[in-house]
Design an enzyme around this catalytic site. Structure first.
Site, PDB file in Angstrom:
ATOM      1  N   TYR A 199      -8.436  18.080  16.313  1.00 17.96           N
ATOM      2  CA  TYR A 199      -7.125  18.041  16.979  1.00 17.96           C
ATOM      3  C   TYR A 199      -7.046  19.208  17.956  1.00 17.96           C
ATOM      4  CZ  TYR A 199      -2.065  18.152  17.677  1.00 17.96           C
ATOM      5  OH  TYR A 199      -0.802  18.152  18.239  1.00 17.96           O
TER       6      TYR A 199
ATOM      7  N   LYS B 238      -0.719  29.937  18.273  1.00 16.63           N
ATOM      8  CA  LYS B 238      -0.272  30.387  16.954  1.00 16.63           C
ATOM      9  C   LYS B 238      -0.196  31.917  16.788  1.00 16.63           C
ATOM     10  CE  LYS B 238      -1.736  26.007  14.899  1.00 16.63           C
ATOM     11  NZ  LYS B 238      -0.585  25.122  14.927  1.00 16.63           N
TER      12      LYS B 238
ATOM     13  N   ASP C  51     -11.868  25.918  20.768  1.00 13.76           N
ATOM     14  CA  ASP C  51     -10.444  25.847  20.462  1.00 13.76           C
ATOM     15  C   ASP C  51     -10.225  26.724  19.236  1.00 13.76           C
ATOM     16  OD1 ASP C  51      -7.930  25.307  19.545  1.00 13.76           O
ATOM     17  OD2 ASP C  51      -8.055  23.130  19.820  1.00 13.76           O
TER      18      ASP C  51
HETATM   19  C1  LIG Z   1      -6.879  23.468  16.741  1.00 17.29           C
HETATM   20  C2  LIG Z   1      -5.597  23.211  17.436  1.00 17.29           C
HETATM   21  N1  LIG Z   1      -5.581  23.102  18.779  1.00 17.29           N
HETATM   22  C3  LIG Z   1      -4.444  22.899  19.456  1.00 17.29           C
HETATM   23  C4  LIG Z   1      -3.244  22.769  18.802  1.00 17.29           C
HETATM   24  C5  LIG Z   1      -1.987  22.531  19.570  1.00 17.29           C
HETATM   25  O1  LIG Z   1      -1.153  23.657  19.505  1.00 17.29           O
HETATM   26  P1  LIG Z   1       0.424  23.478  19.719  1.00 17.29           P
HETATM   27  O2  LIG Z   1       0.957  22.750  18.534  1.00 17.29           O
HETATM   28  O3  LIG Z   1       0.928  24.899  19.825  1.00 17.29           O
HETATM   29  O4  LIG Z   1       0.600  22.723  20.984  1.00 17.29           O
HETATM   30  C6  LIG Z   1      -3.202  22.869  17.405  1.00 17.29           C
HETATM   31  C7  LIG Z   1      -1.932  22.737  16.670  1.00 17.29           C
HETATM   32  O5  LIG Z   1      -1.863  22.644  15.477  1.00 17.29           O
HETATM   33  C8  LIG Z   1      -4.410  23.093  16.710  1.00 17.29           C
HETATM   34  O6  LIG Z   1      -4.432  23.175  15.373  1.00 17.29           O
END
Ligand SMILES: Cc1ncc(COP(=O)(O)O)c(C=O)c1O
Length: 449
Positions: free
Chosen positions: A158, A287, A260
């Protein structure tokens, strides 16, 4: 067994409904203005979520008077726990000075310096307001830099809620094709048909199969995006050899490697890239870097980030009313400054302790469960299979998972609905022992006495 689990789940839900009448009433009210009463799918669950009134250290208080131990910390964000004094002070003082300005403030410079100083791959950084925007801009930078369009991602990974990556996050297995050559599947309605056509999908932790797919698409691939610790599969760390192999291959083929680290940044002061010794070209963040305020970031090699330099164009435009806003910068700087090596060491020990104690309990009860995770991250798995990729995570017993999630809420502990968790610096060993005991009681009610 599944009838026993089903009956046990029904009993947990009955108790949950009985003990959370105010949350239920607010949910009914919410349904009149929000679809399903919800504005964020990841924190909605059936029959209804608990409505929170405040967070305090390691505790999450709700409208029904429950004070649960928070083991999810806004999906890994609140690494110091709730309302850490330094963060509250920084945000309160900044609020009095002003919430947002049509000009930069010095705080954002300090914030950028900390990130550049700590994260090995980042020569230059830019701030945004979500992890979604972080991965989106890292991908856009890769496209601009390489002049190519396609991207590669891993099945089950994700990366936020934008079209390029809303592909094969949780595809139905019947549509997902061969394990070693997955078929890209759009995750929901509204994702344009071009997304699964332009996004290639690879099996996590399988270097040989992934390399074959990358080689096949090398002339069209701008970027490969990968989580060095994959959240959705249960905080599963990648094999270091897998990451090294991706690094070597993308370097050789002129493809931008994006880590990521929206979640993975938690595993060391310099993120997973520092811990594993594999340095990508670009890193997306979110985060923890915002200390609880809305945040995202992306950064990397100076020559790629130069595309955003306003003095030379810029080649890639990047605006945003709240990018690098002073409130988020204040919370971010206060949090990152509080995250000393000693705090990381403590988080590491607490994470190790929770995983060890859960594993011992599972072994002692001979329960078909497992524990995954690294550093401050952990997840319960409802299968005895080793979890390495999207296909192996399918062996989880969903009824047992849901029973554990609701059962633990009843016991006073908050995990994510998939039973992933993490420790904050506000947790102590006593909380961990109480948590493991509660897992044991839910197991008992599930028939594993
Ligand atoms: C690995 C990862 N990338 C991107 C995101 C997206 O972040 P946001 O929810 O702040 O848009 C998340 C959100 O949980 C994530 O876990």
């Amino acid at each position: 067994m599944s009838n026993i689990l089903k009956a046990a789940l029904d009993r947990e839900i009955e108790r949950y409904v009985a003990e959370n009448p105010k949350s239920r009433a607010i949910q009914e009210r919410a349904e009149r203005s929000l679809p399903g009463g919800d504005s964020r799918n990841s924190i909605w669950w059936a029959p209804f979520p608990t409505y929170v009134t405040r967070g305090e250290g390691s505790r999450l208080h709700d409208v029904d008077g429950h004070a649960r131990v928070d083991l999810i910390n806004n999906m890994t964000t609140l690494i110091l726990g709730h309302s850490h004094p330094a963060v509250v002070k920084a945000v309160t003082e900044q609020a009095a000075r002003g919430l947002s300005f049509p000009a930069p403030s010095e705080l954002v410079v300090r914030w950028g310096e900390i990130i550049v100083d700590r994260i090995p791959s980042i020569d230059k950084v830019r701030f945004v307001n979500s992890g979604t925007e972080g991965t989106l801009n890292a991908i856009r930078a890769a496209r601009a830099f390489t002049g190519k369009d396609k991207i590669g991602k891993f099945e089950g990974g994700y990366h936020g809620a934008h079209d390029d990556v809303a592909v094969s996050v949780d595809p139905p297995i019947t549509k997902a094709g061969e394990a070693r050559a997955p078929t890209p599947v759009a995750d929901y309605l509204g994702v344009p048909r071009k997304s699964p056509a332009e996004t290639i999908v690879m099996p996590y932790n399988d270097l040989e199969a992934s390399a074959a797919i990358i080689e096949r698409h090398k002339s069209d691939l701008a970027a490969v995006i990968v989580e060095p610790v994959i959240g959705r599969l249960g905080m599963v760390p990648a094999d270091v050899e897998f990451l090294k192999g991706l690094r070597d291959l993308t370097q050789r083929l002129g493809i931008v490697l994006i880590f990521d680290e929206v979640i993975a940044l938690r595993v060391a002061r310099g993120g997973a890239q520092e811990r594993f010794g594999v340095i990508p070209d670009m890193t997306a963040m979110g985060k923890i870097i915002g200390g609880g305020m809305p945040v995202g970031g992306f950064g990397g090699r100076a020559d790629i980030m130069e595309l955003f330099n306003p003095k030379s164009g810029p080649k890639v435009k990047h605006a945003g009313t709240f990018n690098g806003n002073p409130m988020t910068a204040a919370a971010g700087v206060a949090t990152l400054e509080a995250l000393t090596p000693a705090v990381y060491q403590r988080l590491e020990q607490l994470g190790e302790s929770v995983r060890k104690k859960l594993s011992a309990l599972i072994k002692e009860r001979e329960t078909p469960m497992g524990v995954t995770g690294i550093a401050s991250l952990f997840s319960l798995q409802f299968t005895s299979e080793t979890i390495r990729d999207y296909r192996s995570v399918q062996s989880n017993d969903k009824t047992f998972q849901r029973l554990m999630f609701i059962g633990l809420l009843n016991e006073g502990f908050a995990l994510s609905p998939s039973c992933a968790g993490n420790v904050s610096a506000a947790i102590n060993e006593k909380d961990i022992d109480a948590f493991v005991a509660a897992v044991g009681r839910v197991m008992e009610r599930a028939g594993y006495g």
